[in-house]
Scaffold this active site. Structure first.
Site, PDB file in Angstrom:
ATOM      1  CG  HIS A 158      -5.413   7.733   3.889  1.00  0.00           C
ATOM      2  ND1 HIS A 158      -4.433   8.248   3.083  1.00  0.00           N
ATOM      3  CD2 HIS A 158      -5.817   6.584   3.288  1.00  0.00           C
ATOM      4  CE1 HIS A 158      -4.242   7.455   2.035  1.00  0.00           C
ATOM      5  NE2 HIS A 158      -5.076   6.441   2.131  1.00  0.00           N
ATOM      6  N   GLY A 159      -8.215   8.014   7.511  1.00  0.00           N
ATOM      7  CA  GLY A 159      -8.546   8.332   8.900  1.00  0.00           C
ATOM      8  C   GLY A 159      -9.995   8.773   9.022  1.00  0.00           C
ATOM      9  CB  VAL A 179     -11.533  -0.802   5.111  1.00  0.00           C
ATOM     10  CG1 VAL A 179     -12.101  -0.490   6.477  1.00  0.00           C
ATOM     11  CG2 VAL A 179     -12.600  -0.661   4.048  1.00  0.00           C
ATOM     12  N   GLY A 230     -11.666   4.268   3.147  1.00  0.00           N
ATOM     13  CA  GLY A 230     -13.001   3.662   3.261  1.00  0.00           C
ATOM     14  C   GLY A 230     -13.680   3.926   4.601  1.00  0.00           C
ATOM     15  CB  THR A 266      -9.099   4.489  10.240  1.00  0.00           C
ATOM     16  OG1 THR A 266      -8.009   5.039   9.506  1.00  0.00           O
ATOM     17  CG2 THR A 266      -9.271   5.251  11.541  1.00  0.00           C
ATOM     18  CG  HIS A 278      -6.550   4.874  -1.293  1.00  0.00           C
ATOM     19  ND1 HIS A 278      -5.426   4.416  -0.659  1.00  0.00           N
ATOM     20  CD2 HIS A 278      -6.473   4.410  -2.562  1.00  0.00           C
ATOM     21  CE1 HIS A 278      -4.693   3.724  -1.503  1.00  0.00           C
ATOM     22  NE2 HIS A 278      -5.297   3.700  -2.674  1.00  0.00           N
ATOM     23  CG  ASP A 301      -1.995   0.950   1.275  1.00  0.00           C
ATOM     24  OD1 ASP A 301      -2.403   1.390   0.186  1.00  0.00           O
ATOM     25  OD2 ASP A 301      -2.489   1.267   2.381  1.00  0.00           O
ATOM     26  CG  HIS A 302      -0.439   4.826   0.197  1.00  0.00           C
ATOM     27  ND1 HIS A 302      -0.891   5.782  -0.682  1.00  0.00           N
ATOM     28  CD2 HIS A 302      -1.525   4.427   0.910  1.00  0.00           C
ATOM     29  CE1 HIS A 302      -2.182   5.955  -0.510  1.00  0.00           C
ATOM     30  NE2 HIS A 302      -2.604   5.144   0.444  1.00  0.00           N
TER      31      HIS A 302
HETATM   32  P1  13P Z   1      -8.861   4.367   6.158  1.00  0.00           P
HETATM   33  O1  13P Z   1      -7.778   4.143   7.174  1.00  0.00           O
HETATM   34  O2  13P Z   1      -9.379   5.761   6.191  1.00  0.00           O
HETATM   35  O3  13P Z   1      -9.942   3.350   6.244  1.00  0.00           O
HETATM   36  O4  13P Z   1      -8.176   4.223   4.725  1.00  0.00           O
HETATM   37  C1  13P Z   1      -7.391   3.086   4.451  1.00  0.00           C
HETATM   38  C2  13P Z   1      -6.645   3.267   3.182  1.00  0.00           C
HETATM   39  O5  13P Z   1      -7.057   3.958   2.290  1.00  0.00           O
HETATM   40  C3  13P Z   1      -5.377   2.519   3.047  1.00  0.00           C
HETATM   41  O6  13P Z   1      -4.682   2.865   1.890  1.00  0.00           O
END
Ligand code: 13P
Length: 286
Positions: free
Chosen positions: A180-181, A231, A210, A233, A208, A84-85
């Site tokens: 995110h978050g 998803v 979610g 957080t 991203h 991821d990223h």
């Molecule tokens: P959240 O932590 O907001 O659910 O997003 C997760 C995400 O996009 C991971 O790349």
């Protein structure tokens, strides 16, 4: 067996559902997400962030844990282990060499031409090895692993079209208002732009951030070409809350087994993953 995301996401796009990427945080998290997917016969994407690479002692260790956990748990649904990223070509190649079958190169903070160049090189390296690649354009706000973006910048549709055409990337995270978050208030996603971009690029879109997006907005995003939803957080918060409750309810003498604490904290996580799978429509697909 670990698979690339290509077939699972193209299938999802064609049949109008999305596959969840659930970020993993430790060994037990791997088991919880895999079991939820297996129980619901849903494909699963295990997301691995930079913070998790350090926490779980490196890419190779993570790969071997996932492969052995799948064997131990008799997992036979499609599972993609996905970086991821990824912030550089080097980390994407290192993940592939460690056995990951999917990577994201996130060059969204770079000038467009540089993002395109590096994405193209990552795709060349990855596709020769049957590995899928996700790219990103625009800016997803919020914070992940301590990296903070304070403002949302929508992905530009023409840049999206050019990036996909020139790089042959498998899926695209086009930032359109997600964070995110936690969100302050309701997330406002750019649905009109999402439709335009989906029609232009013809590859699965990735949403991203979610956590906190309303169910109806998720369904709408799926109907507009989003085939992967990330998803993290909400699952982290659910684990922490469950463990806090566990200790609050205790008189200070009965909780002595860390394995039980970690495991029981994952009970609500497994339930939430199952709810997401149901909402995304990916259950009973395999
Ligand atoms: P959240 O932590 O907001 O659910 O997003 C997760 C995400 O996009 C991971 O790349």
């Amino acid at each position: 067996m670990l698979v690339s995301m290509k077939d699972m996401l193209n299938h999802a796009l064609r049949d109008g559902y999305a596959v969840g990427q659930f970020n993993i945080n430790n060994l037990e998290w791997v088991g919880a997400v895999l079991s939820a997917g297996q129980k619901m016969r849903s494909p699963i994407i295990l997301g691995v962030s930079g913070g998790t690479i350090k926490h779980m002692l490196g890419l190779k260790c993570i790969h071997d844990i996932v492969v052995n956990a799948m064997d131990y748990l008799d997992i036979d649904i499609p599972v993609a282990l996905h970086l991821d990223h990824g912030t550089s070509q080097e980390i994407c190649e290192a993940a592939i060499k460690a056995g990951f079958r999917s990577v994201m190169f996130d060059g969204s903070h770079l000038p467009f031409s540089e993002n395109l160049d590096i994405t193209r090189r990552v795709v060349e390296f990855a596709h020769r090895r049957g590995v899928s690649v996700e790219a990103e354009l625009g800016t997803i706000a919020g914070s992940e692993d301590g990296i903070v973006n304070s403002s949302v910048i929508y992905a530009d549709p023409q840049e999206c079209a050019t990036l996909v055409k020139e790089t042959d990337v498998d899926c695209l995270a086009a930032a359109l208002g997600s964070t995110h978050g936690l969100y302050k208030g309701r997330a406002k996603l750019g649905f009109a732009e999402m439709q335009t971009i989906a029609e232009l690029v013809k590859v699965p879109l990735v949403l991203h951030g979610g956590t906190g997006i309303a169910a109806e907005d998720m369904r709408r995003a799926i109907s507009y070409g989003t085939a992967k939803i990330n998803v993290n957080t909400e699952n982290m918060y659910a684990w922490c809350q469950a463990v806090k409750d566990m200790f609050m309810a205790d008189d200070g003498h009965d909780i002595n087994d860390p394995r039980k604490v970690i495991r029981d904290g994952l009970i609500p996580v497994r339930e939430m993953v199952a709810q997401r799978i149901h909402l995304f429509g990916s259950e009973q697909r395999y």
